[in-house]
Motif scaffolding. Sequence first.
Motif, PDB file in Angstrom:
ATOM      1  N   PRO A   8       0.816  -1.215   0.000  1.00 31.54           N
ATOM      2  CA  PRO A   8       0.000   0.000   0.000  1.00 31.54           C
ATOM      3  C   PRO A   8       0.845   1.258   0.000  1.00 31.54           C
ATOM      4  CG  PRO A   8       0.110  -0.929   2.208  1.00 31.54           C
ATOM      5  CD  PRO A   8       0.792  -1.913   1.296  1.00 31.54           C
ATOM      6  N   ALA A   9       0.254   2.322  -0.450  1.00 25.81           N
ATOM      7  CA  ALA A   9       0.901   3.630  -0.379  1.00 25.81           C
ATOM      8  C   ALA A   9       1.113   3.994   1.092  1.00 25.81           C
ATOM      9  CB  ALA A   9       0.033   4.679  -1.068  1.00 25.81           C
ATOM     10  N   PRO A  10       2.063   4.873   1.394  1.00 28.08           N
ATOM     11  CA  PRO A  10       2.341   5.220   2.789  1.00 28.08           C
ATOM     12  C   PRO A  10       1.125   5.822   3.490  1.00 28.08           C
ATOM     13  CG  PRO A  10       3.452   6.736   1.305  1.00 28.08           C
ATOM     14  CD  PRO A  10       2.938   5.618   0.465  1.00 28.08           C
ATOM     15  N   PHE A  11       1.075   5.620   4.793  1.00 25.92           N
ATOM     16  CA  PHE A  11      -0.059   6.092   5.590  1.00 25.92           C
ATOM     17  C   PHE A  11       0.021   7.613   5.762  1.00 25.92           C
ATOM     18  CE2 PHE A  11      -2.851   6.757   9.147  1.00 25.92           C
ATOM     19  CZ  PHE A  11      -3.807   5.757   9.014  1.00 25.92           C
ATOM     20  N   PRO A  12      -1.085   8.304   5.556  1.00 26.43           N
ATOM     21  CA  PRO A  12      -1.070   9.771   5.726  1.00 26.43           C
ATOM     22  C   PRO A  12      -1.293  10.166   7.185  1.00 26.43           C
ATOM     23  CG  PRO A  12      -3.221   9.080   4.948  1.00 26.43           C
ATOM     24  CD  PRO A  12      -2.376   7.826   5.034  1.00 26.43           C
ATOM     25  N   LEU A  13      -0.504  11.077   7.666  1.00 27.32           N
ATOM     26  CA  LEU A  13      -0.664  11.604   9.019  1.00 27.32           C
ATOM     27  C   LEU A  13      -1.217  13.014   8.944  1.00 27.32           C
ATOM     28  CD1 LEU A  13       2.599  10.362  10.777  1.00 27.32           C
ATOM     29  CD2 LEU A  13       0.304   9.386  10.902  1.00 27.32           C
TER      30      LEU A  13
END
Length: 298
Positions: free
Chosen positions: A41-46
């Motif tokens: 998956p694409a990186p997790f957004p913070l």
Amino acid sequence: PTGNSKKYSAPFVLKQNAKVQAIAVDGGVSKTAEKTVTVAPAPFPLLSEKNGKITITTSSVDVKIYYTTDGSAPTVQSKAYSGAFSAGKAVGILVRGVGKADRTVRYDKTEYGDWFYDVPSFKWYYKAVGEIVHRGILTGVDVCCFAPDERMTRAMFVTALARMAGADGKTGGGVSFSDVPKNTWYSAAVSWACEKGIVKGVSQHAFAPEQCITREQMCVMLYRYAQAYGYQPEERPVSAFADQKQVSSWAAEAVNRLHSAGVIDGMGGGNFVPQGKATRAEVATIFMNFDNNYHVIP
């Protein structure tokens, strides 16, 4: 696939996990092959907020971010993120990276201004989590993560009780349990609770700090807390739980009194599930109900 399926002409990108099947035809002879491909998956957004402006960051700059300001699911037609923006009480985020599976995350803002991606406003524990986190009784387990379904340990629960009492870790004498080392993050809270008669351990010398707390154990500690500080709830007539007979004898009074005070409720079908493991969402809700009836949280 068949001879009429899409013809391979160049490398292609998958956006989700898939089973890729191929057929090669040569002079009327065909061969097939397949492979299951897992796409990271694409990186997790913070998400963070400062002065009313929302900022989104990820661990990679090689991504495109799209967002909505009402919590609806974003698409690539949604607004592209280019800098801080204003939003309401929910934000939907789509992260797209090269060779990565799209990642979609929804953030919800509590009534007190904290953002969580796992406490949506339509969940039964939304209000309780917002209130209890705001008052400092419970905290998130990570940035913008509350983990509502995670089980709560006995050490975590006693620490929350200590925060509610204002025992901030500087109170409490020597630890009286062999499995509670000195100078751990929960040792002062356990000592305080032991001195107040709130906890008595699972045996004479063991507290079992890492053991998940059961619903009836939680009631006993809360009831002893109320007794230790002289709090009197407003009680009302209630029907007994359908599984009342499964409540341990040592917990029956606490369960009955907290039930009649409106602090605890059933789990469905009129059952209390006394030996069930309490989740963080359940604990937040019970703390909120406890304060509504006992008025104990500053």
